[in-house]
Motif scaffolding. Structure first.
Motif, PDB file in Angstrom:
ATOM      1  N   GLY A  41       0.758  -1.362   0.072  1.00  0.00           N
ATOM      2  CA  GLY A  41      -0.002  -0.177   0.245  1.00  0.00           C
ATOM      3  C   GLY A  41       0.713   1.276   0.221  1.00  0.00           C
ATOM      4  N   THR A  42       0.091   2.213   0.447  1.00  0.00           N
ATOM      5  CA  THR A  42       1.084   3.345   0.125  1.00  0.00           C
ATOM      6  C   THR A  42       2.074   3.703   1.539  1.00  0.00           C
ATOM      7  OG1 THR A  42      -1.071   4.986   0.172  1.00  0.00           O
ATOM      8  CG2 THR A  42       0.275   6.190   0.333  1.00  0.00           C
ATOM      9  N   LEU A  43       2.928   4.600   1.649  1.00  0.00           N
ATOM     10  CA  LEU A  43       4.209   4.128   1.831  1.00  0.00           C
ATOM     11  C   LEU A  43       4.257   4.920   3.063  1.00  0.00           C
ATOM     12  CD1 LEU A  43       7.562   3.495   0.081  1.00  0.00           C
ATOM     13  CD2 LEU A  43       5.856   2.272   1.239  1.00  0.00           C
ATOM     14  N   PRO A  44       4.355   5.135   4.548  1.00  0.00           N
ATOM     15  CA  PRO A  44       4.245   6.250   5.584  1.00  0.00           C
ATOM     16  C   PRO A  44       5.116   7.271   5.335  1.00  0.00           C
ATOM     17  CG  PRO A  44       4.798   4.106   6.564  1.00  0.00           C
ATOM     18  CD  PRO A  44       5.106   3.837   5.353  1.00  0.00           C
ATOM     19  N   SER A  45       4.238   8.727   5.469  1.00  0.00           N
ATOM     20  CA  SER A  45       5.601   9.737   5.542  1.00  0.00           C
ATOM     21  C   SER A  45       6.827   9.761   6.312  1.00  0.00           C
ATOM     22  CB  SER A  45       4.722  10.818   4.893  1.00  0.00           C
ATOM     23  OG  SER A  45       3.649  11.060   6.311  1.00  0.00           O
ATOM     24  N   HIS A  46       7.469  10.537   5.877  1.00  0.00           N
ATOM     25  CA  HIS A  46       7.820  11.023   7.510  1.00  0.00           C
ATOM     26  C   HIS A  46       7.233  11.328   8.874  1.00  0.00           C
ATOM     27  CE1 HIS A  46      11.892  10.395   5.032  1.00  0.00           C
ATOM     28  NE2 HIS A  46      11.543  11.235   3.684  1.00  0.00           N
ATOM     29  N   LYS A  47       6.165  12.187   8.395  1.00  0.00           N
ATOM     30  CA  LYS A  47       5.823  12.692  10.005  1.00  0.00           C
ATOM     31  C   LYS A  47       4.774  11.573  10.287  1.00  0.00           C
ATOM     32  CE  LYS A  47       5.886  17.489  10.105  1.00  0.00           C
ATOM     33  NZ  LYS A  47       6.636  17.816  11.091  1.00  0.00           N
ATOM     34  N   GLN A  48       4.461  10.281   9.608  1.00  0.00           N
ATOM     35  CA  GLN A  48       3.894   9.821  10.208  1.00  0.00           C
ATOM     36  C   GLN A  48       4.975   8.450  11.015  1.00  0.00           C
ATOM     37  OE1 GLN A  48       1.729   8.101   6.440  1.00  0.00           O
ATOM     38  NE2 GLN A  48       0.026   9.150   7.129  1.00  0.00           N
ATOM     39  N   GLN A  49       5.955   8.642   9.887  1.00  0.00           N
ATOM     40  CA  GLN A  49       6.998   7.440  11.045  1.00  0.00           C
ATOM     41  C   GLN A  49       7.801   8.509  11.814  1.00  0.00           C
ATOM     42  OE1 GLN A  49      10.362   5.988   8.109  1.00  0.00           O
ATOM     43  NE2 GLN A  49       8.864   6.623   6.256  1.00  0.00           N
ATOM     44  N   GLU A  50       7.257   9.749  12.275  1.00  0.00           N
ATOM     45  CA  GLU A  50       8.808   9.997  12.953  1.00  0.00           C
ATOM     46  C   GLU A  50       7.445   9.848  14.700  1.00  0.00           C
ATOM     47  OE1 GLU A  50       9.225  15.026  15.212  1.00  0.00           O
ATOM     48  OE2 GLU A  50       8.668  14.421  12.456  1.00  0.00           O
ATOM     49  N   HIS A  51       5.420  10.317  14.381  1.00  0.00           N
ATOM     50  CA  HIS A  51       4.857  10.140  15.526  1.00  0.00           C
ATOM     51  C   HIS A  51       4.063   8.916  15.355  1.00  0.00           C
ATOM     52  CE1 HIS A  51       4.742  14.274  16.411  1.00  0.00           C
ATOM     53  NE2 HIS A  51       5.426  14.276  15.146  1.00  0.00           N
ATOM     54  N   PHE A  52       3.956   7.994  14.344  1.00  0.00           N
ATOM     55  CA  PHE A  52       3.203   6.711  14.636  1.00  0.00           C
ATOM     56  C   PHE A  52       3.696   5.316  14.368  1.00  0.00           C
ATOM     57  CE2 PHE A  52       0.534  10.312  14.041  1.00  0.00           C
ATOM     58  CZ  PHE A  52      -0.388  10.342  15.124  1.00  0.00           C
ATOM     59  N   ALA A  53       4.284   6.024  12.663  1.00  0.00           N
ATOM     60  CA  ALA A  53       4.588   4.134  11.827  1.00  0.00           C
ATOM     61  C   ALA A  53       6.164   3.650  12.912  1.00  0.00           C
ATOM     62  CB  ALA A  53       4.600   4.652  10.701  1.00  0.00           C
ATOM     63  N   LYS A  54       6.162   3.528  13.249  1.00  0.00           N
ATOM     64  CA  LYS A  54       8.263   3.362  13.925  1.00  0.00           C
ATOM     65  C   LYS A  54       8.414   2.053  14.667  1.00  0.00           C
ATOM     66  CE  LYS A  54       6.928   7.403  17.619  1.00  0.00           C
ATOM     67  NZ  LYS A  54       8.572   8.353  16.940  1.00  0.00           N
ATOM     68  N   GLN A  55       7.557   1.177  13.128  1.00  0.00           N
ATOM     69  CA  GLN A  55       8.053  -0.229  13.708  1.00  0.00           C
ATOM     70  C   GLN A  55       9.842  -0.823  12.937  1.00  0.00           C
ATOM     71  OE1 GLN A  55       5.739  -2.034  10.200  1.00  0.00           O
ATOM     72  NE2 GLN A  55       6.894  -4.070   9.825  1.00  0.00           N
ATOM     73  N   LEU A  56       9.945   0.640  12.061  1.00  0.00           N
ATOM     74  CA  LEU A  56      11.703  -0.042  11.633  1.00  0.00           C
ATOM     75  C   LEU A  56      12.077   0.106  12.802  1.00  0.00           C
ATOM     76  CD1 LEU A  56      10.938   0.755   8.347  1.00  0.00           C
ATOM     77  CD2 LEU A  56      11.773  -1.042   9.274  1.00  0.00           C
ATOM     78  N   LEU A  57      11.837   1.474  13.080  1.00  0.00           N
ATOM     79  CA  LEU A  57      12.999   2.063  14.612  1.00  0.00           C
ATOM     80  C   LEU A  57      13.272   0.440  15.301  1.00  0.00           C
ATOM     81  CD1 LEU A  57      12.276   5.614  14.369  1.00  0.00           C
ATOM     82  CD2 LEU A  57      14.252   4.714  14.004  1.00  0.00           C
ATOM     83  N   PHE A  58      11.790   0.406  15.884  1.00  0.00           N
ATOM     84  CA  PHE A  58      11.229  -0.600  17.250  1.00  0.00           C
ATOM     85  C   PHE A  58      12.282  -2.183  16.522  1.00  0.00           C
ATOM     86  CE2 PHE A  58       6.978   0.971  17.541  1.00  0.00           C
ATOM     87  CZ  PHE A  58       7.788   2.211  18.971  1.00  0.00           C
ATOM     88  N   GLU A  59      11.994  -2.233  15.337  1.00  0.00           N
ATOM     89  CA  GLU A  59      13.401  -3.581  15.082  1.00  0.00           C
ATOM     90  C   GLU A  59      14.608  -3.346  15.214  1.00  0.00           C
ATOM     91  OE1 GLU A  59      11.844  -5.032  11.090  1.00  0.00           O
ATOM     92  OE2 GLU A  59       9.678  -5.606  11.369  1.00  0.00           O
ATOM     93  N   ALA A  60      15.186  -2.122  14.684  1.00  0.00           N
ATOM     94  CA  ALA A  60      16.381  -1.570  14.937  1.00  0.00           C
ATOM     95  C   ALA A  60      16.503  -2.189  16.226  1.00  0.00           C
ATOM     96  CB  ALA A  60      16.451  -0.880  13.880  1.00  0.00           C
ATOM     97  N   LEU A  61      15.957  -1.259  17.006  1.00  0.00           N
ATOM     98  CA  LEU A  61      16.749  -1.734  18.566  1.00  0.00           C
ATOM     99  C   LEU A  61      16.578  -2.856  19.019  1.00  0.00           C
ATOM    100  CD1 LEU A  61      16.417  -0.134  21.424  1.00  0.00           C
ATOM    101  CD2 LEU A  61      14.013  -0.363  21.497  1.00  0.00           C
TER     102      LEU A  61
END
Length: 980
Positions: free
Chosen positions: A862-882
């Protein structure tokens, strides 16, 4: 002496007046004289109504009552002609003929229309016989100036008529025509000395006109016309049939005028049969002038101002202009209910079956069941629905939704333990059909599910397995007789269940009629000849069931009726509501004739399309002159504004143009209608105070004492941020949404297939990409789609869409492979925290090895999350990196994360990721995650839809939170759950 042509005016109860006149004429005769009378009427309803009217004044013998369309009972025994072929058999035989035509001329119509076209052809052939049309008239038609379609149609009609004549089989229409010929010959030789009366018919068909002329020649023959307009001036009356053309056939009095013209009589020479006065004589004059033929409406200017007592004529008329069909039904139901309170009989007259069903539903709020003369279409009855549901499943794989519908049908397994069946059917639906998902359940899938259970199989399991086998084995193409026999056997097995008989399938009135339809179809099936497809059998059965009506056994209210338009001739009520007065409903559009156009029908001497409009107009005129009348219509449907009925338009136009008295009467009619609309609206408008108190607040439950949110996935964290209530419902209440029964190729299934394909591709190419990488990727998606999407058409569409991004995807993948290789695919991991006690879980789509570091990728269709969405909501990749940096994935030691990216493999290739990725970002992510979990652990409420993505954002738990009773802008109400 009973003899001659008589008539009754508008505004009288025809059935009662006829009965009174017949009793008066036989008053000085022995009682058995009534039994010697032969009475011929137009409908069975008219016959029953006259019988009731004759019995109202005391015990009496009844006349011999028959129908003008069924004269065989009047002939001596053994002399009555019998049709050599049933109407359905003839239609199927014509279907075979039409099918060959459509095969030769595929541009005329699709093959699936053969049965419907055969029905219209059978109707045309019957009309040709009724109107005594010479088949040679077809040869004399000149269609040189018409389109090629009509030339082809004419050629085929000649073939059909020649075939029917050469076949020599007597049809039902031919049998009726022969019966009339024999009866008239018998009367000419030995005229009956006892009275013969034709009553209530408008002589709209040629055989009826012949019968009437013959009856008038008998020693005691009489014809009584219903609803003769005696207010129409002689000049206007003569204009109905003047000239060489077909006349004003859409006028309500045309058939009476044509009959009198044929007999050489004027209205003054036609005496009254009874002595009942019209309900409102002034209204008769008003309606007569309003319905004047279109070329003569200039008479409004001259005769309109001369109308007497306009206010009295309109005093009993209510004009209801509802804003919607629902409001119209509610107001009509309210008026019917009020009439009952006043001790009056009330009737709704409408050809609109949707409106009649809506009114019936509205009356149900007061426990009133109206007496609907039309009954209910057989295909909407309980056995009719089961037959159509199972017929639609023939010749195709069994679908989950269709199977669940059939299993829940009230007749399914009625011959066995119904309660146990329902419990087991629900188990199959929830645990098998919705949980897999399983769009096309088979016996093998059912057996595999049974093998996975702890409980042993029983008789119900064997029965359902047999039903799945039987449903899946229905042939796609077979002779019509085989379709009918196999379908009936399947339905009986479904109803029998684990019992020993077919239960109530054929026991009630609807079941007996449905069985009669199946028996008739089985008897006539050989006439169809060659095999037919299952969907054609479904269409045939649907057409046959839709044509039948059934009056199921119940006790309706005797003083609330719903009638069709013909009831206006036979019955009367204190309040008559004419509903659905919009064009295309009343009058409806004439049925189009695909074989002959209007000019061709005129040249052949057949009935014109305006005939049906004229008959409806006569019904309307008779109903509109009762004591109290409502004229009702909906001004708008769900799609567009409606056009008022031409008759209603004329009445309003006439009243608005005859001066102040007419305008005042029209305003009063509308005011009465507005009053009923307002009253009905009050019934449906809730009290604001009670409504506000009953509205659910925006929920925000807190965790009960001793309950913690101790586990969440990386995608669940985004849900916790956006819609905490959804996490509460899923994680704390353990409520999971069921998958839909109607399972289709949706976006989620496409995403699953693409993820599966990328996993297959990554495992097949663990190192550098081979030269045929694009082919391997395409094959991986084919294999994934074969395993997850059992819809060939959508598989091809998705393959084509994926093919547009394959080149870009492979090129980007080559760049990634140059920097590393897929180390882990679809790898699960867990990261445990001590303060607060919490476990973060993840399933990484792909983790690439880059020596001392790794890269994490997540596929999105689907639609990729924007940078604003990644900053506030879509943190999936940051959690996996952690999680990687803290060693949360098995076989992956603590490593530095060099890159995290979302990869779009939808309609186009794209990629995105966080703006920055370093130790400080991961540390901040860790702190904010634990703060979020700690806040809810210490009593923060789980607010529903706290931060939705956009206005159209929807949650699977919106219905549970009763969203809609509250808005996203409402304040949340914190709820303490469990012990305080």
């Amino acid at each position: 002496m009973i003899r001659g042509l008589h008539a009754e005016p508008m505004g009288v109860d025809f059935s009662r007046t006829f009965a009174e006149g017949l009793r008066a004429r036989l008053a000085r005769t022995p009682p058995e004289a009534m039994a010697r009378v032969t009475l011929l009427v137009n409908t069975s309803r008219m016959a029953r109504r006259i019988e009731a009217a004759l019995a109202e004044t005391g015990a009496t013998l009844l006349p011999r009552i028959g129908l003008v369309s069924d004269l065989a009972p009047l002939l001596p025994p053994g002399d009555a002609p019998v049709a050599g072929i049933a109407p359905l058999a003839l239609r199927l035989r014509l279907t075979r003929l039409v099918a060959h035509l459509l095969e030769a001329r595929p541009d005329l119509s699709p093959p699936s229309a053969a049965f419907d076209l055969a029905g219209s052809l059978a109707t045309l052939l019957a009309e040709m016989q009724e109107e005594a049309m010479d088949a040679e008239a077809l040869s004399r038609l000149d269609v040189a100036d018409l389109s090629i379609h009509w030339q082809r149609s004419l050629d085929f009609l000649r073939i059909a008529t020649d075939w029917l004549a050469a076949d020599g089989t007597l049809t039902s229409a031919g049998a009726q025509a022969l019966a009339l010929d024999r009866l008239l010959a018998l009367w000419a030789e030995v005229p009956p000395s006892d009275p013969v009366i034709v009553a209530g018919s408008t002589a709209s068909r040629a055989p009826t006109r012949r019968l009437m002329r013959a009856v008038l020649d008998l020693p005691q023959g009489a014809v009584i016309l219903p609803g003769l307009d005696d207010a129409m001036p002689d000049e206007a009356w003569a204009g109905l049939t003047a000239g060489d053309g077909p006349g004003q056939q859409d006028h309500p009095q045309y058939r009476h005028a044509a009959l009198l013209a044929d007999l050489g009589l004027t209205r003054a020479q036609v005496p009254r049969w009874g002595h009942a006065a019209p309900a409102v004589a002034a209204r008769n004059r008003l309606i007569s002038l309003a319905l004047r033929p279109a070329p003569a409406t200039d008479a409004w200017l001259e005769e309109g101002p001369l109308l007497n007592d306009v206010a009295g004529a309109c005093a009993g008329i209510t004009l209801l202009r509802a804003p919607s069909p629902g409001a119209e039904a509610a107001a009509i139901a309210t008026g019917l209910r009020a009439a009952l309170e006043q001790g009056r009989r009330a009737a709704l007259i409408t050809p609109d079956r949707v409106l009649s069903r809506q009114v019936t539903a509205q009356l149900d709020r007061w426990g009133i069941l109206p007496d609907d003369s039309a009954g209910r279409p057989l295909h909407q009855s309980t056995p009719g629905r089961l037959l159509l549901q199972t017929a639609a499943m023939r010749g195709r794989p069994v679908e989950a939704e269709a199977l669940a519908i059939v299993l829940k049908h009230p007749l399914t397994h009625a011959g066995g333990d119904r309660a146990t069946h329902l419990a087991r059917a629900r188990e199959v639906e929830v645990a098998l059909l919705r949980s897999k998902p399983l769009p096309f359940p088979t016996r093998a899938a059912f057996d595999a599910w049974l093998d996975g259970r702890d409980t042993p199989r029983d008789g119900w399991d064997d029965w359902l397995g047999q039903m799945l086998d039987a449903m899946g084995a229905q042939p796609a193409t077979a002779p019509l007789a085989d379709h009918a026999a196999g379908h009936r056997a399947l339905v009986e097995a479904l109803v029998r269940g684990c019992g020993s008989d077919a239960g109530p399938l054929w026991s009630d009135e609807a079941g007996r009629k449905a069985r009669a339809v199946l028996d008739a179809l089985a008897d006539a099936a050989p006439e169809r000849g060659e095999p037919v497809e299952a969907r054609d059998y479904d269409r045939i059965l649907h057409a046959l069931l839709s044509a039948e009506e059934v009056r199921e056994t119940y006790s309706p209210h005797p003083d609330v009726m719903i009638w069709g338009a013909l009831e206006a001739r036979a019955r009367n009520a204190d309040l008559v509501i004419l509903g659905g007065l919009t064009d295309d409903v009343w009058p409806g559009q004439p049925t189009p004739d695909p074989w002959l156009n209007r000019a061709m029908r005129t040249a052949c001497g057949l009935r014109l399309p305006e005939r049906s409009v004229g008959l409806s107009a006569h019904d309307f005129q008779q109903a509109a002159v009762g004591p109290e009348v409502w004229l009702s219509r909906a001004m708008r449907t769900a799609e567009a504004d409606t056009v008022p009925s031409r008759w209603l338009n004329r009445i309003e136009g006439l009243l608005a143009g005859i001066g102040p008295e007419g305008e005042a009467a029209l305003a009063a009619m509308r005011a009465r209608g507005d009053r009923w609309l307002a009253l009905a609206d009050r019934l449906h408008t809730p009290d604001p105070a009670r409504h506000a108190a009953a509205r659910a607040p925006r929920p925000a439950p807190r965790l009960p004492a001793g309950v913690t949110l101790d586990r969440l996935s990386v995608t669940g964290v985004e849900t916790l941020i956006r819609d905490p209530y959804a996490i509460y419902a899923r994680q704390i209440l353990r409520l999971s949404p069921l998958d839909p029964l109607r399972q289709g190729p949706d976006a989620r299934m496409r995403g699953t297939a693409v993820h599966d394909a990328m996993e297959r591709f990554a495992r097949a190419t663990p190192d550098a990409l081979p030269e045929d990488a694009a082919r391997l990727l395409h094959e991986a998606l084919e294999q994934a789609l074969d395993a997850t999407a059992p819809w060939p058409g959508h598989r091809r569409l998705w393959l084509g869409r994926f093919g547009r991004v394959t080149a870009d995807l492979v090129a980007a993948e080559a760049v990634r492979r140059a920097r590393g290789r897929p180390l882990h695919v679809e790898r699960k991991g867990e990261l445990r925290f001590a303060d607060p006690p919490f476990t973060l879980t993840a399933r990484a789509d792909r983790i690439d090895d880059r020596g001392t570091a790794v890269a994490i990728y997540d596929y999105k269709t689907g639609t990729l999350p924007s940078h604003k969405q990644q900053e506030h909501f879509a943190k999936q990749l940051l959690f996996e990196a952690l999680m990687v940096t803290e060693g949360a994935f098995p076989d992956i030691p603590q490593r530095e994360v060099e890159e995290v990216r979302y990869l779009s493999v939808g309609s186009g290739y794209a990629e995105t990721g966080p703006k920055s990725l370093d130790a400080d970002v991961l540390a901040e992510t860790r702190v904010r995650l634990l703060d979020l979990i700690r806040r809810y652990a210490t009593g923060a409420p789980f607010i529903a839809r706290l931060a939705p993505d956009m206005m159209t954002w929807a949650s699977s738990y919106d219905h549970l939170s009763r969203h809609g009773e509250w808005a996203d802008t409402d304040a949340a109400v914190a709820l303490s759950v469990g012990n305080p």
